[in-house]
Design a protein around this motif. Structure first.
Motif: not given
Length: 651
Positions: A361, A365, A369, A426
């Protein structure tokens, strides 16, 4: 409720007690630093016996004991500020206006005021310790007219007090500019004493250099503006100014070697006391902590490694857990077996599932990004390519469980423009992750191209409510890199950080508009640093995953790791592609200049290079361990080709 209270107690036990221990050692070091300061302040080359006897009597005097009590209070306040303001993710200002806004923030103003007060207290203790002409603020003097004795202002004492306030503000200001409260974890773990011993020379050197800089700047400031506080304090306290003495706000008054020497050593004493408190806090907070992998009792489950890894409220606990994961994956065979074990009863790999899910995870992420950032800085209004969306969706879906691994990766979300990526991926166009590099569309200086980029359209526009085709919409200039097409047509290049709004015909923007727009421009390298500001957590996740996967080749008796190996490989390859694309952007691959003799930790500036190295090392660790067995892993052909480069050592 019980687990929440238990978790708070656990955090208090680990973090607060470490801070208390660092403050206690700072207080214990005060007599040592004070003794050194006394020896230097009373130094006499031609009378060594008198010098030693005076210093010995001064160290046992009641005034010295009282100054130690005052300094203990200052150290306690410094320790409180360290605990209150410390951060594991540095705050990187990507524009000059952002830095100015942080410095002028009310909270920062209060912080600066408190540090000015503490600086004056330390300098008062230093002036009392030095004695002589620096001891008191008021001194008796004789009036020239009447010949009577009155109380006059002691400018030497005032000079040191104002210097302490100036140094306190400088420390507070540099705390913002140099990220003084940023606490970084060392790549190589050391015990507390060797680390303190190795850092002590740098701290002493930094204190001396910072004291000399502050003394120089304050002397220049007092030369021009020293008359103002001197007359104001004299009139407020009803003190006279002795006209028979040479004023210090003059060139002849400042060219006093004894004054400058005592100012320099007093400033060194001030900065050394504060820097030692900061150093001890960093050493204690970042000390490795061993979490239990699994617990026999239910009430201790909140303290286990898989549970702490999912901690959202306290970042220091999550960082310590990731650090412990990286260490156990390399150095602890017994704890690795606990990670690979099955639950009883049931026979489920709960430990491995929780650890691998959290690590994947984190990496996913970071990938999202990076892709969102690349869309914002490299796109010119067209929709992003399908390959990046499919790869990310495939990696994130495959990490959820073994059932999704065998499915063909497909695009389950519609293609988005770069603006919609910010809003949905995001957390919004002005979220914490995208704020450093997202233009302000509500600003009067933002151009229509920026508003189209983030999805804000004019309701009266013919394009309102429809998807603008890239073939119909006019292509705007790229944000970061100038396109070849614009160079060929002879049009001016776009700014590397923002797209200026084109002025109307025969109308030039005002000077204020140009000045504000220039100050709002983002710094490309700072934006790249902000993307990887928390990458230490990702580095540990990469190290922990790769070493656990490599160890599972011979230690995983139940095959719990092999079921998630495709998702791990896909996630690593997708992240590597995103990192490679990021380093192709301008200023992303430029290494910043090293900061010398500063307590501000600048390791965050090179975290992106450390992450790229850790990512390639992690993939090499897995490929060299499994070798040709990776051909049997169910991954896409593109990812298999990239892994083949690692198998052939061509990366």
């Amino acid at each position: 409720m019980f687990s929440l209270k238990q978790n708070c107690w656990f955090i208090k036990k680990v973090v607060i007690w470490r801070a208390v221990a660092s403050i206690a050692w700072s207080v214990l070091l005060l007599p040592v630093t004070t003794a050194v300061f006394v020896l230097l302040s009373r130094f006499s080359l031609f009378h060594p016996i008198q010098w030693i006897s005076e210093c010995t009597s001064l160290l046992t005097a009641s005034t010295t004991i009282f100054t130690l009590v005052v300094l203990c209070g200052v150290v306690l306040m410094i320790g409180f500020f360290n605990l209150e303001f410390y951060t594991l993710v540095p705050s990187i200002r990507c524009s000059r206006m952002s830095l100015l806004g942080t410095v002028l923030h009310p909270r920062q103003c209060v912080h600066s005021l408190v540090y000015c007060t503490m600086g004056m207290l330390v300098m008062w203790c230093a002036s009392v310790t030095i004695g002589g002409r620096y001891s008191t603020l008021g001194t008796p003097c004789r009036q020239s007219e009447s010949g009577e004795f009155v109380t006059c202002l002691n400018e030497y004492h005032l000079f040191l007090l104002l210097a302490g306030a100036f140094m306190g503000y400088s420390h507070s200001f540099l705390g913002v500019v140099q990220n003084m409260y940023y606490v970084s974890f060392q790549p190589i773990q050391q015990y507390k004493y060797p680390r303190f011993k190795g850092s002590l020379p740098a701290v002493v050197k930094g204190s001396v250099i910072q004291s000399l800089y502050s003394a120089r700047n304050f002397a220049a400031l007092y030369f021009f503006f020293g008359y103002v506080p001197k007359t104001w304090i004299a009139s407020t306290l009803n003190l006279q100014i002795d006209s028979s003495l040479q004023p210090l706000d003059s060139l002849t008054g400042l060219l006093d070697f004894s004054l400058l020497y005592h100012l320099a050593i007093s400033g060194t004493f001030l900065y050394l006391t504060w820097y030692l408190t900061v150093l001890l806090f960093r050493i204690y907070v970042t000390e490795a902590y061993s979490f239990p992998v699994q617990s026999t009792f239910t009430e201790d489950a909140e303290q286990c490694l898989p549970k702490v890894l999912t901690e959202k409220n306290t970042s220091v606990m999550k960082f310590l857990a990731l650090q412990d994961l990286a260490l156990l994956s390399q150095h602890s065979l017994s704890r690795r077996r606990e990670v690979f074990s099955l639950s009883q009863p049931g026979g489920h790999p709960h430990n491995w599932n929780a650890i691998s899910k959290e690590c994947l995870s984190l990496l996913s992420e970071l990938t999202q990004r990076l892709v969102a950032h690349q869309d914002a800085v490299a796109s010119n209004g067209r929709v992003k390519s399908q390959s990046a969306s499919i790869d990310i969706r495939s990696a994130s879906s495959s990490s959820s469980g073994t059932e999704d691994i065998l499915e063909t990766p497909r695009l389950s979300v519609p293609l988005r423009t770069p603006g919609s990526v910010f809003k949905s991926s995001v957390g919004g166009a002005h979220s914490a992750l995208t704020a450093p590099f997202t233009p302000d569309v509500d600003s009067p200086f933002s151009s229509p191209a920026i508003r189209r980029l983030v999805g804000q359209q004019n309701p009266h526009s013919p394009w309102f409510g429809t998807v603008q085709s890239p073939h119909v919409m006019r292509r705007g200039p790229k944000l970061w890199s100038a396109s070849t097409e614009s160079q060929t047509n002879g049009s001016p290049l776009a700014s590397p950080a923002t797209i200026p709004s084109p002025p109307a015909a025969n109308q030039k923007p005002s000077f204020l508009t140009q000045w504000m727009q220039n100050r709002r421009e983002q710094l490309p390298e700072a934006s790249s640093q902000a993307l990887f500001a928390d990458s230490q957590a990702h580095i540990w996740a990469l190290q922990g995953l790769s070493h656990l996967v490599a160890a599972s080749f011979s230690e995983d008796q139940f095959g719990v790791v092999q079921t998630t190996l495709p998702s791990i490989l896909s996630c690593l390859v997708v992240l590597l592609e995103a990192v490679d694309r990021h380093f192709k952007l301008p200023h992303a691959s430029s290494k910043p200049a090293r900061t010398i003799c500063s307590m501000g930790d600048s390791t965050y500036k090179t975290l992106r290079f450390a992450l790229r190295a850790a990512l390639k090392t992690a993939i090499y660790k897995i490929t060299t361990t499994f070798g040709e067995h990776l051909n049997a892993v169910n991954i896409s052909s593109e990812h298999r080709k990239r892994l083949q480069q690692f198998l052939e050592f061509k990366e």
